[in-house]
Motif scaffolding. Structure first.
Motif, mmCIF file in Angstrom:
data_model
loop_
_atom_site.group_PDB
_atom_site.id
_atom_site.type_symbol
_atom_site.label_atom_id
_atom_site.label_comp_id
_atom_site.label_asym_id
_atom_site.label_seq_id
_atom_site.Cartn_x
_atom_site.Cartn_y
_atom_site.Cartn_z
ATOM 1 N N GLU A 57 -28.508 -19.011 -65.874
ATOM 2 C CA GLU A 57 -29.591 -18.441 -66.668
ATOM 3 C C GLU A 57 -29.082 -17.211 -67.413
ATOM 4 O O GLU A 57 -28.108 -16.585 -67.016
ATOM 5 C CB GLU A 57 -30.762 -18.071 -65.756
ATOM 6 C CG GLU A 57 -31.363 -19.268 -65.019
ATOM 7 C CD GLU A 57 -32.502 -18.875 -64.106
ATOM 8 O OE1 GLU A 57 -32.674 -17.657 -63.874
ATOM 9 O OE2 GLU A 57 -33.217 -19.772 -63.616
ATOM 10 N N THR A 202 -34.184 -17.098 -74.705
ATOM 11 C CA THR A 202 -33.222 -17.336 -73.630
ATOM 12 C C THR A 202 -32.414 -18.613 -73.840
ATOM 13 O O THR A 202 -32.872 -19.562 -74.486
ATOM 14 C CB THR A 202 -33.919 -17.438 -72.269
ATOM 15 O OG1 THR A 202 -34.836 -18.562 -72.293
ATOM 16 C CG2 THR A 202 -34.680 -16.166 -71.948
ATOM 17 N N THR A 204 -30.119 -21.279 -71.232
ATOM 18 C CA THR A 204 -29.731 -21.645 -69.871
ATOM 19 C C THR A 204 -28.736 -22.791 -69.973
ATOM 20 O O THR A 204 -28.911 -23.711 -70.778
ATOM 21 C CB THR A 204 -30.948 -22.095 -69.044
ATOM 22 O OG1 THR A 204 -31.903 -21.037 -68.992
ATOM 23 C CG2 THR A 204 -30.532 -22.462 -67.623
#
Length: 224
Positions: A57, A202, A204
């Motif tokens: 992550e 984000t 991941t």
């Protein structure tokens, strides 16, 4: 001989399911121009080649701008440094190795139903073997929930005549013993899933390898 048709598929995921057979996979269906496509992700250990995996992550891809500039759909990649191709051994992010063997977690095989040992041990191994599948499902649902979420699947593209095209070999594709998938060895052709959620800003990464693969390889991707 390296894997065939090394590519990256960028698309909008819509569903997923477990597909059993000689090798159990989690199959993701993605919408993109030229699709729909299927993405086959190894989620169980078979034939003694125990699966290693890492969920990273807050990941930073080696070439964020290049990924964001990709059109949706399947894009063929050259297996050379300096582009979008991934290499578990050679890819760098901010001067550090993109992923290391030490970051990987072992996904054990589930003992057979006629396992003679402790039933509690068998159930524990089964729970641990589901960890990767559970992580993939969680990330898939998060990406579906993000209207602009995109999955970038790196691996070997294929075409099913009259059926749905897709991509597989979404794992490390080098360091195999010569007598065990050695024909797939090559450099700058490793597979992975990179998940971008714009609403959260984000990335991941899901990296998958096999315990039988060496992380010390020569210029042909063979164990050195």
């Amino acid at each position: 001989m390296p894997i065939t048709n090394y590519s990256v598929l960028a698309g909008d995921p819509v569903s997923g399911k477990v597909v059993t057979g000689s090798s159990t996979h989690y199959q993701i269906t993605m919408n993109a121009p030229g699709g729909p496509f299927t993405v086959a992700v190894n989620i169980q250990s078979v034939d003694g080649s125990e699966v290693l995996y890492a969920i990273e992550e807050g990941f930073t891809p080696p070439d964020v701008a290049g990924l964001l500039a990709l059109p949706m759909g399947m894009t063929a990649l050259e297996s050379v440094p300096g582009g979008l191709a991934l290499d578990y051994v050679r890819s760098q992010v901010s001067g550090r190795q993109m992923i290391t063997r030490e970051q990987m977690t072992l996904l054990p095989q589930v003992p057979a139903k006629n396992f003679k040992g402790n039933e509690q041990e068998r159930m524990l191994a089964q729970a641990r073997s589901s960890a990767l599948q559970n992580a993939v499902v969680t990330l898939l649902n998060m990406t579906i929930a993000d209207k602009d979420g995109v999955i970038y699947a790196f691996g070997s593209s294929y075409a099913d005549k009259g059926q749905i095209d897709g991509i597989h070999d979404i794992h490390m594709n080098q360091g195999n013993p010569v007598n065990n998938h050695g024909s797939d060895n090559g450099v700058w052709q490793d597979g992975a899933l990179l998940i971008h959620l714009p609403s959260k800003g984000t990335w991941t990464a899901i990296f998958i390898a096999f315990q039988t693969e060496s992380w010390t390889t020569d210029s042909n991707g063979n164990p050195a």
